[in-house]
Design an enzyme around this catalytic site. Structure first.
Site, PDB file in Angstrom:
ATOM      1  N   HIS A 127     -28.505   2.200 -18.233  1.00 20.07           N
ATOM      2  CA  HIS A 127     -27.853   1.498 -18.384  1.00 20.07           C
ATOM      3  C   HIS A 127     -28.248   0.779 -19.430  1.00 20.07           C
ATOM      4  CE1 HIS A 127     -24.258  -1.519 -20.407  1.00 20.07           C
ATOM      5  NE2 HIS A 127     -23.128  -0.545 -18.858  1.00 20.07           N
ATOM      6  N   ASP A 147     -19.259   4.064 -14.521  1.00 21.99           N
ATOM      7  CA  ASP A 147     -19.112   4.914 -14.518  1.00 21.99           C
ATOM      8  C   ASP A 147     -19.633   6.584 -12.841  1.00 21.99           C
ATOM      9  OD1 ASP A 147     -17.533   5.607 -16.602  1.00 21.99           O
ATOM     10  OD2 ASP A 147     -19.496   5.529 -17.500  1.00 21.99           O
TER      11      ASP A 147
END
Ligand code: ACO
Length: 380
Positions: A260, A316
């Site tokens: 991320h 996700d």
């Protein structure tokens, strides 16, 4: 002085916001000052209200808000016709982007950016997005679209319109959690696209259609589908380790669902979804995907630590196995992300239009200069 290049605009503020705060080093996420872990007690509709109004609604305010959504439920007939025109195999994200733009054509007042008109458009998009995705799915399965049941709420109605059955409270609760976790995340790629589009004072539909296109990419919302496709291709838990090693051995190899830009520890949303997935796995015939995900997390932790990297599962990663266990087709995972994120995009549009600055960064020219023009007849 020559401006500094910030590749990918990493670490650059381009505006102020009061909507969402993130502490990437501590794995904390706040919507309007409320910790995301506490907000899992709320409904997605309450969270939309919170994002837009800055306060959690009272029961009365929530009832009024839900009543305001009701007139926006039906999809305009001509937009339904568009869905029927799309060729088999159309990516649902392309459908959603086209439909978002087309909805402007059936709005009498798409361009005005005063708060009341923007809020009206937001109310419409928050219900139109789930309805479009569910209707598209039913049409491509050769089934009749269903009339919405607005009394079910946003998550429950979406599952009903998709499957034709009122969802179990457990399934509704899971989707509700997924939607509220996906609703907002500061200046992520698609929200930045929405805000920078709006900064030209284009209309909200155009900005939202642009954001849908950005969300589709596998480095952003498209990662949830990429995670499931990877798990499907791996097939069994004993092959997960080799898959990770092979992927990491490739130049710039990326295991989807990990890493991320902001979080350097576990994404708090990922942690919540891992717990949700664990609960679903207790009674699901598709639990294998969750167990493969846990194995992938274990191998990635070992390999990334060995490389001195902090690369953890993101939102996700576990949403893929959650949707799988809810029986949702893989190519709807990213559209569901859009169904939720449209509320966050709209919250940011309210802010952007209220204090607009044209977003226009620089790109440093490194090409040639002073080349002599040669007429076409003389070019060899
Ligand atoms: N797999 C393997 N290694 C990774 C991964 C990954 N998924 N993500 C980061 N790394 C490692 C690499 O070692 C990389 O260094 P390298 O470029 O020298 O190989 C280092 O971490 C830094 O990674 P970047 O990609 O440079 O970090 P950036 O902040 O630019 O990208 C991103 C973040 C795009 C999310 C990246 O981690 C990635 O590609 N992840 C996979 C796609 C994904 O899951 N996207 C969903 C993001 S969450 C969301 O949109 C809701």
């Amino acid at each position: 002085m020559e401006p500094t290049i910030h590749y990918g605009l990493a670490g650059v503020y381009f505006a102020e916001t009061e909507i969402c705060g993130i502490n990437g080093d501590r794995g904390e996420l706040f919507y309007r000052g409320y910790d995301i872990r506490d907000l899992t007690e709320a409904t997605y509709t309450e969270v939309v209200y919170l994002l837009w109004h800055g306060e959690l609604p009272t029961q009365r305010q929530l009832d009024d808000f839900r009543a305001e959504l009701v007139p926006h439920y039906p999809i305009p007939d001509k937009v339904l016709e568009l869905l029927l025109c799309l060729p088999p195999g159309t990516d649902p994200m392309h459908m959603l982007q086209a439909a978002a733009a087309m909805l402007a054509a059936f709005d009498d007042n798409p361009d005005e950016i005063d708060p009341d008109n923007l809020r009206r458009i937001g109310l419409s998009l928050v219900v139109q997005f789930p309805n479009l995705v569910a209707t598209f799915e039913r049409l491509r399965r050769g089934e009749q679209p269903l009339e919405p049941k607005s009394e079910l709420g946003l998550a429950g109605n979406f599952l009903y319109m998709l499957n034709g059955e009122v969802p179990t409270p457990a399934a509704e609760r899971v989707l509700n959690t997924a939607l509220l976790l996906h609703a907002e995340h500061g200046s992520n790629a698609s929200t930045f696209v929405a805000r920078s589009s709006a900064s030209t004072l284009t209309d909200a539909y155009s900005a939202i259609a642009a954001a849908v296109g950005s969300l589709k990419g596998p480095l952003h919302g498209g990662a949830n589908e990429a995670v499931m496709r990877a798990l499907e291709s791996i097939g069994t838990i004993d092959k997960v380790e080799q898959y990770v090693l092979d992927t990491l051995a490739k130049p710039k190899g990326r295991v989807m669902g990990f890493g991320h830009r902001v979080y350097k520890v576990l994404d708090p949303r990922g942690a919540i979804l891992r717990d949700v997935a664990a609960e679903l796995a207790e009674s699901s015939s598709e639990a294998e995907y969750f167990h493969m995900s846990l194995e992938m997390e274990r191998v990635m932790e070992r390999e990334m630590t060995a490389r001195g990297r902090q690369v953890k599962p993101n939102l996700d990663f576990f949403s893929a196995s959650v949707y799988r266990m809810l029986g949702i087709p893989v190519d709807l995972y990213t559209p569901i992300f859009a169904v939720a994120r449209v509320s966050g995009w709209m919250a940011h549009l309210f802010e952007q239009y209220a204090d607009n600055h044209l977003v226009r960064p620089l790109v440093k020219y490194q090409g040639e200069r002073g080349r002599p023009f040669v007429p076409i007849a003389k070019r060899g």
